[in-house]
Write a protein that holds these residues in place. Structure first.
Motif, PDB file in Angstrom:
ATOM      1  N   ASN A 255       0.862  -1.177   0.000  1.00 47.79           N
ATOM      2  CA  ASN A 255       0.000   0.000   0.000  1.00 47.79           C
ATOM      3  C   ASN A 255       0.899   1.227   0.000  1.00 47.79           C
ATOM      4  OD1 ASN A 255      -2.103  -1.819   0.263  1.00 47.79           O
ATOM      5  ND2 ASN A 255      -2.390  -1.438   2.448  1.00 47.79           N
ATOM      6  N   PHE A 256       0.403   2.332  -0.517  1.00 53.35           N
ATOM      7  CA  PHE A 256       1.189   3.562  -0.480  1.00 53.35           C
ATOM      8  C   PHE A 256       0.262   4.756  -0.333  1.00 53.35           C
ATOM      9  CE2 PHE A 256       0.267   2.862  -4.942  1.00 53.35           C
ATOM     10  CZ  PHE A 256      -0.033   4.110  -5.427  1.00 53.35           C
ATOM     11  N   LYS A 257       0.815   5.812   0.256  1.00 55.74           N
ATOM     12  CA  LYS A 257       0.049   7.039   0.506  1.00 55.74           C
ATOM     13  C   LYS A 257       0.763   8.203  -0.145  1.00 55.74           C
ATOM     14  CE  LYS A 257      -0.175   8.591   4.750  1.00 55.74           C
ATOM     15  NZ  LYS A 257      -0.581   8.724   6.158  1.00 55.74           N
ATOM     16  N   THR A 258       0.017   8.957  -0.946  1.00 59.21           N
ATOM     17  CA  THR A 258       0.587  10.087  -1.670  1.00 59.21           C
ATOM     18  C   THR A 258       0.551  11.345  -0.816  1.00 59.21           C
ATOM     19  OG1 THR A 258      -1.555  10.599  -2.657  1.00 59.21           O
ATOM     20  CG2 THR A 258      -0.126   9.100  -3.876  1.00 59.21           C
ATOM     21  N   PRO A 259       1.479  12.273  -1.023  1.00 56.65           N
ATOM     22  CA  PRO A 259       1.492  13.499  -0.209  1.00 56.65           C
ATOM     23  C   PRO A 259       0.497  14.545  -0.674  1.00 56.65           C
ATOM     24  CG  PRO A 259       3.355  13.504  -1.717  1.00 56.65           C
ATOM     25  CD  PRO A 259       2.653  12.178  -1.907  1.00 56.65           C
ATOM     26  N   TYR A 260      -0.006  14.444  -1.920  1.00 59.71           N
ATOM     27  CA  TYR A 260      -0.856  15.499  -2.442  1.00 59.71           C
ATOM     28  C   TYR A 260      -2.335  15.270  -2.180  1.00 59.71           C
ATOM     29  CZ  TYR A 260       0.066  12.108  -6.176  1.00 59.71           C
ATOM     30  OH  TYR A 260       0.288  10.953  -6.874  1.00 59.71           O
ATOM     31  N   ASP A 261      -2.774  14.050  -1.880  1.00 60.75           N
ATOM     32  CA  ASP A 261      -4.178  13.842  -1.524  1.00 60.75           C
ATOM     33  C   ASP A 261      -4.345  13.046  -0.231  1.00 60.75           C
ATOM     34  OD1 ASP A 261      -3.402  11.357  -2.319  1.00 60.75           O
ATOM     35  OD2 ASP A 261      -4.813  11.174  -3.979  1.00 60.75           O
ATOM     36  N   ASN A 262      -3.221  12.629   0.380  1.00 57.65           N
ATOM     37  CA  ASN A 262      -3.243  11.910   1.666  1.00 57.65           C
ATOM     38  C   ASN A 262      -4.161  10.690   1.623  1.00 57.65           C
ATOM     39  OD1 ASN A 262      -2.126  11.749   4.260  1.00 57.65           O
ATOM     40  ND2 ASN A 262      -3.939  12.627   5.196  1.00 57.65           N
ATOM     41  N   ARG A 263      -4.211  10.064   0.453  1.00 55.60           N
ATOM     42  CA  ARG A 263      -5.063   8.900   0.259  1.00 55.60           C
ATOM     43  C   ARG A 263      -4.204   7.646   0.198  1.00 55.60           C
ATOM     44  NH1 ARG A 263      -8.634   7.864  -5.252  1.00 55.60           N
ATOM     45  NH2 ARG A 263      -9.119   5.672  -4.882  1.00 55.60           N
ATOM     46  N   PHE A 294       1.708  -1.242 -11.561  1.00 56.34           N
ATOM     47  CA  PHE A 294       0.271  -1.158 -11.335  1.00 56.34           C
ATOM     48  C   PHE A 294      -0.348  -0.216 -12.351  1.00 56.34           C
ATOM     49  CE2 PHE A 294       2.304   2.128  -8.904  1.00 56.34           C
ATOM     50  CZ  PHE A 294       1.486   3.234  -9.040  1.00 56.34           C
ATOM     51  N   ASP A 295      -1.677  -0.268 -12.455  1.00 55.21           N
ATOM     52  CA  ASP A 295      -2.419   0.596 -13.356  1.00 55.21           C
ATOM     53  C   ASP A 295      -2.532   1.993 -12.768  1.00 55.21           C
ATOM     54  OD1 ASP A 295      -2.804  -1.336 -15.256  1.00 55.21           O
ATOM     55  OD2 ASP A 295      -4.816  -1.890 -14.596  1.00 55.21           O
ATOM     56  N   ASN A 296      -2.408   2.979 -13.634  1.00 54.17           N
ATOM     57  CA  ASN A 296      -2.593   4.361 -13.206  1.00 54.17           C
ATOM     58  C   ASN A 296      -4.083   4.684 -13.226  1.00 54.17           C
ATOM     59  OD1 ASN A 296      -2.372   7.026 -12.565  1.00 54.17           O
ATOM     60  ND2 ASN A 296      -1.483   7.653 -14.517  1.00 54.17           N
ATOM     61  N   CYS A 297      -4.617   5.031 -12.067  1.00 50.32           N
ATOM     62  CA  CYS A 297      -6.045   5.339 -11.979  1.00 50.32           C
ATOM     63  C   CYS A 297      -6.353   6.766 -12.382  1.00 50.32           C
ATOM     64  CB  CYS A 297      -6.552   5.080 -10.556  1.00 50.32           C
ATOM     65  SG  CYS A 297      -5.810   6.141  -9.312  1.00 50.32           S
ATOM     66  N   GLY A 298      -5.339   7.516 -12.806  1.00 47.30           N
ATOM     67  CA  GLY A 298      -5.547   8.886 -13.252  1.00 47.30           C
ATOM     68  C   GLY A 298      -5.187   9.937 -12.238  1.00 47.30           C
ATOM     69  N   ASP A 299      -4.890   9.534 -10.990  1.00 42.86           N
ATOM     70  CA  ASP A 299      -4.584  10.496  -9.944  1.00 42.86           C
ATOM     71  C   ASP A 299      -3.118  10.476  -9.537  1.00 42.86           C
ATOM     72  OD1 ASP A 299      -7.266  11.174  -9.853  1.00 42.86           O
ATOM     73  OD2 ASP A 299      -7.725   9.618  -8.388  1.00 42.86           O
ATOM     74  N   MET A 300      -2.302   9.704 -10.220  1.00 43.75           N
ATOM     75  CA  MET A 300      -0.906   9.551  -9.833  1.00 43.75           C
ATOM     76  C   MET A 300      -0.030  10.574 -10.555  1.00 43.75           C
ATOM     77  SD  MET A 300      -1.389   7.028  -7.854  1.00 43.75           S
ATOM     78  CE  MET A 300      -2.564   5.699  -7.606  1.00 43.75           C
ATOM     79  N   VAL A 301       1.002  11.014  -9.868  1.00 45.52           N
ATOM     80  CA  VAL A 301       1.972  11.936 -10.448  1.00 45.52           C
ATOM     81  C   VAL A 301       3.308  11.210 -10.531  1.00 45.52           C
ATOM     82  CG1 VAL A 301       3.135  14.151 -10.226  1.00 45.52           C
ATOM     83  CG2 VAL A 301       0.767  13.908  -9.453  1.00 45.52           C
ATOM     84  N   PRO A 302       3.736  10.772 -11.729  1.00 43.80           N
ATOM     85  CA  PRO A 302       5.038  10.095 -11.846  1.00 43.80           C
ATOM     86  C   PRO A 302       6.161  11.001 -11.361  1.00 43.80           C
ATOM     87  CG  PRO A 302       3.737   9.776 -13.834  1.00 43.80           C
ATOM     88  CD  PRO A 302       3.011  10.797 -13.010  1.00 43.80           C
ATOM     89  N   GLY A 303       7.065  10.403 -10.591  1.00 41.00           N
ATOM     90  CA  GLY A 303       8.172  11.151 -10.026  1.00 41.00           C
ATOM     91  C   GLY A 303       7.964  11.575  -8.593  1.00 41.00           C
ATOM     92  N   SER A 304       6.741  11.482  -8.073  1.00 39.66           N
ATOM     93  CA  SER A 304       6.458  11.912  -6.706  1.00 39.66           C
ATOM     94  C   SER A 304       6.909  10.848  -5.706  1.00 39.66           C
ATOM     95  CB  SER A 304       4.968  12.194  -6.527  1.00 39.66           C
ATOM     96  OG  SER A 304       4.208  11.032  -6.793  1.00 39.66           O
ATOM     97  N   PHE A 305       7.276  11.296  -4.516  1.00 35.89           N
ATOM     98  CA  PHE A 305       7.694  10.407  -3.437  1.00 35.89           C
ATOM     99  C   PHE A 305       6.493  10.089  -2.545  1.00 35.89           C
ATOM    100  CE2 PHE A 305      11.576  12.409  -4.825  1.00 35.89           C
ATOM    101  CZ  PHE A 305      12.511  11.384  -4.775  1.00 35.89           C
ATOM    102  N   VAL A 306       6.415   8.845  -2.087  1.00 31.64           N
ATOM    103  CA  VAL A 306       5.252   8.362  -1.344  1.00 31.64           C
ATOM    104  C   VAL A 306       5.704   7.558  -0.135  1.00 31.64           C
ATOM    105  CG1 VAL A 306       3.745   8.319  -3.359  1.00 31.64           C
ATOM    106  CG2 VAL A 306       5.113   6.309  -2.817  1.00 31.64           C
ATOM    107  N   GLU A 307       4.773   7.371   0.807  1.00 37.72           N
ATOM    108  CA  GLU A 307       4.975   6.465   1.932  1.00 37.72           C
ATOM    109  C   GLU A 307       4.499   5.072   1.516  1.00 37.72           C
ATOM    110  OE1 GLU A 307       3.268   7.850   5.572  1.00 37.72           O
ATOM    111  OE2 GLU A 307       3.622   9.962   5.057  1.00 37.72           O
ATOM    112  N   VAL A 308       5.345   4.069   1.709  1.00 37.44           N
ATOM    113  CA  VAL A 308       5.053   2.716   1.242  1.00 37.44           C
ATOM    114  C   VAL A 308       4.941   1.784   2.444  1.00 37.44           C
ATOM    115  CG1 VAL A 308       5.788   0.831  -0.271  1.00 37.44           C
ATOM    116  CG2 VAL A 308       6.339   3.199  -0.865  1.00 37.44           C
TER     117      VAL A 308
END
Length: 400
Positions: A255-263, A294-308
């Protein structure tokens, strides 16, 4: 300014009341013991008056108000919970979904249209024009056109003479080879029209990822101009410390959490799969790479750092709660238990591992208890309305 102590005044008032009550009892004793039978009844009334109305740690929130505020409680029971390795990572474009646009000729850059990063482009769309018209070495497209026309005339002349054996077959083959090379070079440098120079087109449809040149820059053959991405499949690259190397064999998903939507995103819901994990660390890093696709659901920003959160083997008999059920006060973690339809109680808990969406409860809860999982803040606000009993004799106030 004088200081008045309200506590002292209250004490004097209470002492005066006690003396008056003592004198009143003394008069009754002088008259006789007619009211001795009523003494137990008066004692019962005094004790009943001091009896507390309920438990001080209970929080009252009517069921109608709780429903209107969106308060939801669920019964917790031990269930499987996967082993978790919390690390950091980065979202990358998957191989094959990116393409680099390179210069097909040397010349000065002129944009065919206004280009901005993120805009959509179609396959074969003209992106830039390259021209060397005002350069000393001349325009390569014009030079290729002249060479092509000369080679074509020579080839057509030799084709007529080879049948009469005026030109040998060996010479004809050399002339034909020169013609084909000139043709290929000319077609590669076909002008884009309107005298703008050689057109550089998009090799595939997608989105403009970045632009590496500016209007008026001089570029040489093969120099990168921009990149295009289709953005359909993405990669998640997690950096894992070497101390978790023995546990990497058990990792199957993440699982991973993005910094721009905290999802929190689950790879299992994005058709994700594990590609590989590193067997050795790099020369300048002490971390091992673990790569998912994985499939891009349309909300991902390539190059961004995430919590995994790397997920391993499931563990049974674990009590876990969603993060929405946890509140924090002064470094301690609490949940709210639902005692009945209108009553709640705050309970301290100790947290364990988290997979991003749920967290393990190490102590403070047992199976079968109902815990508020949504609308926790409303129960917390209701707890602030509980009256607090304060002894006025312990405090003094300064009045001006």
């Amino acid at each position: 300014m004088k200081k008045f102590f309200i506590g002292g005044a209250l004490l004097l008032f209470i002492l005066g009341s006690c003396n008056s009550h003592a004198g009143h009892n003394h008069d009754h004793e002088a008259e006789g013991h007619d009211h001795e039978a009523e003494a137990p009844h008066g004692h019962d009334e005094h004790e009943h008056g001091n009896e507390p109305a309920g438990h001080s740690d209970e929080i009252s929130l009517p069921a109608a108000k709780a429903k209107a505020a969106g308060v939801v409680a669920e019964t917790v029971n031990p269930a499987p919970f996967r082993q978790v390795i919390p690390v950091s990572g980065q979202i990358l474009a998957a191989q094959g979904d990116d393409a680099t646009v390179v210069a097909t000729a040397s010349g000065v850059v002129s944009f065919a249209r206004k280009l901005t990063e993120g805009m959509q482009v179609g396959k074969g769309t003209a992106l830039v024009y390259l021209t060397g018209e005002h350069l000393q070495e001349g325009d390569p497209a014009r030079k290729a056109e002249i060479a092509y026309r000369a080679a074509k005339e020579e080839y057509e002349r030799a084709a007529k003479l080879v049948d009469r054996q005026i030109v040998s077959q060996k010479e004809f083959n050399a002339i034909r080879e020169a013609y084909e090379n000139a043709r290929i070079a000319y077609e590669a440098l076909t002008p884009g029209g309107a005298g703008k120079g050689t057109a550089v087109t998009a090799p595939m449809g997608g989105y403009l990822k970045n632009c590496l040149v500016k209007e008026g820059d001089y570029v040489s053959v093969g120099q990168p101009l921009m990149s295009i991405t289709q953005n359909r499949r993405l990669q998640l690259k997690a950096e894992v410390s070497e101390r978790y190397y023995s546990a990497l064999k058990q990792v199957t998903s993440a699982n991973f959490k993005t910094p721009y939507d905290n999802r929190v995103y689950e790879l299992e819901q994005l058709k994700g799969r594990l590609l590989s994990y590193g067997k050795t660390s790099g020369d300048t890093s002490f971390y091992l790479p673990v790569v998912f696709e994985f499939d891009n659901c349309g909300d991902m920003v390539p190059g961004s750092f995430v919590e995994v959160y790397l997920l391993g083997t499931p563990r049974t008999g674990v009590i876990s709660l969603p993060w929405s059920a946890i509140t924090e006060e002064q470094g301690l973690n609490f949940v709210y238990l639902q005692l009945d339809a209108d009553c709640y109680r705050k309970q301290e808990v100790k947290l364990g591992a988290s997979d991003g969406s749920r967290v393990e409860i190490l102590s403070g809860l047992k199976g079968g208890e109902k815990v508020v999982t949504q609308g926790t803040v409303h129960v917390k606000l209701a707890s602030a309305s509980i009256p607090i009993n304060i002894n006025p004799l312990l405090y003094s106030f300064e009045l001006c």
